[in-house]
Design a protein around this motif. Structure first.
Motif, PDB file in Angstrom:
ATOM      1  N   PHE A  11     -20.042 128.634  64.350  1.00 57.32           N
ATOM      2  CA  PHE A  11     -20.039 127.703  65.474  1.00 57.32           C
ATOM      3  C   PHE A  11     -19.523 126.336  65.027  1.00 57.32           C
ATOM      4  O   PHE A  11     -18.643 125.749  65.665  1.00 57.32           O
ATOM      5  CB  PHE A  11     -21.455 127.582  66.052  1.00 57.32           C
ATOM      6  CG  PHE A  11     -21.593 126.559  67.136  1.00 57.32           C
ATOM      7  CD1 PHE A  11     -21.182 126.836  68.427  1.00 57.32           C
ATOM      8  CD2 PHE A  11     -22.137 125.306  66.864  1.00 57.32           C
ATOM      9  CE1 PHE A  11     -21.304 125.890  69.426  1.00 57.32           C
ATOM     10  CE2 PHE A  11     -22.271 124.359  67.858  1.00 57.32           C
ATOM     11  CZ  PHE A  11     -21.858 124.649  69.142  1.00 57.32           C
ATOM     12  N   SER A  14     -15.797 126.397  64.332  1.00 58.06           N
ATOM     13  CA  SER A  14     -15.035 126.476  65.584  1.00 58.06           C
ATOM     14  C   SER A  14     -15.043 125.139  66.314  1.00 58.06           C
ATOM     15  O   SER A  14     -14.033 124.747  66.913  1.00 58.06           O
ATOM     16  CB  SER A  14     -15.590 127.571  66.484  1.00 58.06           C
ATOM     17  OG  SER A  14     -15.374 128.828  65.902  1.00 58.06           O
ATOM     18  N   VAL A  15     -16.172 124.429  66.270  1.00 55.49           N
ATOM     19  CA  VAL A  15     -16.234 123.105  66.891  1.00 55.49           C
ATOM     20  C   VAL A  15     -15.213 122.180  66.246  1.00 55.49           C
ATOM     21  O   VAL A  15     -14.492 121.454  66.943  1.00 55.49           O
ATOM     22  CB  VAL A  15     -17.653 122.502  66.803  1.00 55.49           C
ATOM     23  CG1 VAL A  15     -17.650 121.021  67.162  1.00 55.49           C
ATOM     24  CG2 VAL A  15     -18.609 123.254  67.714  1.00 55.49           C
ATOM     25  N   ARG A  16     -15.133 122.197  64.931  1.00 56.79           N
ATOM     26  CA  ARG A  16     -14.153 121.335  64.238  1.00 56.79           C
ATOM     27  C   ARG A  16     -12.733 121.654  64.682  1.00 56.79           C
ATOM     28  O   ARG A  16     -11.941 120.751  64.954  1.00 56.79           O
ATOM     29  CB  ARG A  16     -14.294 121.475  62.725  1.00 56.79           C
ATOM     30  CG  ARG A  16     -15.487 120.723  62.167  1.00 56.79           C
ATOM     31  CD  ARG A  16     -15.448 120.655  60.644  1.00 56.79           C
ATOM     32  NE  ARG A  16     -15.597 121.973  60.036  1.00 56.79           N
ATOM     33  CZ  ARG A  16     -16.758 122.523  59.700  1.00 56.79           C
ATOM     34  NH1 ARG A  16     -17.879 121.880  59.919  1.00 56.79           N
ATOM     35  NH2 ARG A  16     -16.796 123.713  59.144  1.00 56.79           N
ATOM     36  N   TRP A  18     -11.825 123.121  67.507  1.00 60.65           N
ATOM     37  CA  TRP A  18     -11.717 122.840  68.940  1.00 60.65           C
ATOM     38  C   TRP A  18     -11.543 121.344  69.205  1.00 60.65           C
ATOM     39  O   TRP A  18     -10.821 120.951  70.104  1.00 60.65           O
ATOM     40  CB  TRP A  18     -12.952 123.383  69.637  1.00 60.65           C
ATOM     41  CG  TRP A  18     -12.970 123.283  71.114  1.00 60.65           C
ATOM     42  CD1 TRP A  18     -12.155 123.938  71.996  1.00 60.65           C
ATOM     43  CD2 TRP A  18     -13.856 122.497  71.917  1.00 60.65           C
ATOM     44  NE1 TRP A  18     -12.490 123.615  73.283  1.00 60.65           N
ATOM     45  CE2 TRP A  18     -13.534 122.731  73.261  1.00 60.65           C
ATOM     46  CE3 TRP A  18     -14.898 121.633  71.601  1.00 60.65           C
ATOM     47  CZ2 TRP A  18     -14.215 122.124  74.304  1.00 60.65           C
ATOM     48  CZ3 TRP A  18     -15.585 121.035  72.648  1.00 60.65           C
ATOM     49  CH2 TRP A  18     -15.235 121.280  73.981  1.00 60.65           C
ATOM     50  N   GLN A  19     -12.197 120.508  68.392  1.00 61.53           N
ATOM     51  CA  GLN A  19     -12.157 119.066  68.598  1.00 61.53           C
ATOM     52  C   GLN A  19     -11.004 118.375  67.877  1.00 61.53           C
ATOM     53  O   GLN A  19     -10.774 117.192  68.101  1.00 61.53           O
ATOM     54  CB  GLN A  19     -13.470 118.427  68.127  1.00 61.53           C
ATOM     55  CG  GLN A  19     -14.641 118.784  68.993  1.00 61.53           C
ATOM     56  CD  GLN A  19     -15.921 118.152  68.499  1.00 61.53           C
ATOM     57  OE1 GLN A  19     -16.123 117.968  67.304  1.00 61.53           O
ATOM     58  NE2 GLN A  19     -16.803 117.825  69.424  1.00 61.53           N
ATOM     59  N   GLU A  32     -12.129 127.801  71.156  1.00 60.15           N
ATOM     60  CA  GLU A  32     -12.952 127.783  72.371  1.00 60.15           C
ATOM     61  C   GLU A  32     -13.451 129.181  72.714  1.00 60.15           C
ATOM     62  O   GLU A  32     -14.618 129.355  73.087  1.00 60.15           O
ATOM     63  CB  GLU A  32     -12.196 127.193  73.550  1.00 60.15           C
ATOM     64  CG  GLU A  32     -13.068 127.088  74.781  1.00 60.15           C
ATOM     65  CD  GLU A  32     -12.471 126.295  75.909  1.00 60.15           C
ATOM     66  OE1 GLU A  32     -12.898 126.531  77.056  1.00 60.15           O
ATOM     67  OE2 GLU A  32     -11.601 125.448  75.671  1.00 60.15           O
ATOM     68  N   LEU A  35     -16.240 129.911  70.372  1.00 63.38           N
ATOM     69  CA  LEU A  35     -17.442 129.175  70.773  1.00 63.38           C
ATOM     70  C   LEU A  35     -18.150 129.875  71.926  1.00 63.38           C
ATOM     71  O   LEU A  35     -19.362 130.068  71.899  1.00 63.38           O
ATOM     72  CB  LEU A  35     -17.080 127.744  71.184  1.00 63.38           C
ATOM     73  CG  LEU A  35     -16.674 126.799  70.061  1.00 63.38           C
ATOM     74  CD1 LEU A  35     -16.126 125.497  70.639  1.00 63.38           C
ATOM     75  CD2 LEU A  35     -17.840 126.538  69.141  1.00 63.38           C
ATOM     76  N   ALA A  53     -25.368 118.109  71.434  1.00 59.39           N
ATOM     77  CA  ALA A  53     -24.071 117.665  70.934  1.00 59.39           C
ATOM     78  C   ALA A  53     -23.844 116.203  71.319  1.00 59.39           C
ATOM     79  O   ALA A  53     -24.203 115.781  72.413  1.00 59.39           O
ATOM     80  CB  ALA A  53     -22.960 118.539  71.506  1.00 59.39           C
ATOM     81  N   ASP A  55     -20.785 115.003  71.505  1.00 60.15           N
ATOM     82  CA  ASP A  55     -19.549 115.050  72.295  1.00 60.15           C
ATOM     83  C   ASP A  55     -19.876 115.605  73.682  1.00 60.15           C
ATOM     84  O   ASP A  55     -20.330 116.748  73.803  1.00 60.15           O
ATOM     85  CB  ASP A  55     -18.544 115.948  71.590  1.00 60.15           C
ATOM     86  CG  ASP A  55     -17.233 116.120  72.327  1.00 60.15           C
ATOM     87  OD1 ASP A  55     -17.136 115.738  73.508  1.00 60.15           O
ATOM     88  OD2 ASP A  55     -16.290 116.644  71.715  1.00 60.15           O
ATOM     89  N   LEU A  58     -18.319 119.024  74.490  1.00 60.59           N
ATOM     90  CA  LEU A  58     -18.985 120.130  73.797  1.00 60.59           C
ATOM     91  C   LEU A  58     -20.327 120.431  74.449  1.00 60.59           C
ATOM     92  O   LEU A  58     -20.662 121.603  74.671  1.00 60.59           O
ATOM     93  CB  LEU A  58     -19.170 119.812  72.315  1.00 60.59           C
ATOM     94  CG  LEU A  58     -19.910 120.856  71.500  1.00 60.59           C
ATOM     95  CD1 LEU A  58     -19.211 122.212  71.565  1.00 60.59           C
ATOM     96  CD2 LEU A  58     -20.055 120.385  70.057  1.00 60.59           C
TER      97      LEU A  58
END
Length: 66
Positions: A11, A14-16, A18-19, A32, A35, A53, A55, A58
């Motif tokens: 997770f 994937s966040v890194r 995605w952002q 995404e 996620l 989060a 963000d 997110l």
């Protein structure tokens, strides 16, 4: 619901992706999708009952999977 070992790490990775504003659209789309696939299991673990989060985008994604 089965949550696989490494789901939280996946997770976060994937966040890194995605952002990342410099990331290409295909990488962001894959991140995404990853996620969205991970969120139900992480909700089942109760992860988002103790963490939120910073963000807003997110958090919206997290809340949408609840």
């Amino acid at each position: 619901m089965t949550v696989r070992k490494g789901s939280v790490g996946a997770f976060l990775a994937s966040v890194r992706d995605w952002q990342d504003p410099a990331g290409d659209p295909a990488t962001r789309a894959t991140a995404e999708a990853d996620l969205r696939a991970l969120l139900p299991g992480l909700h089942a673990l109760g992860l988002f009952q103790v963490l939120t989060a910073r963000d807003p985008a997110l958090q919206h994604l997290i809340d949408g999977a609840a």
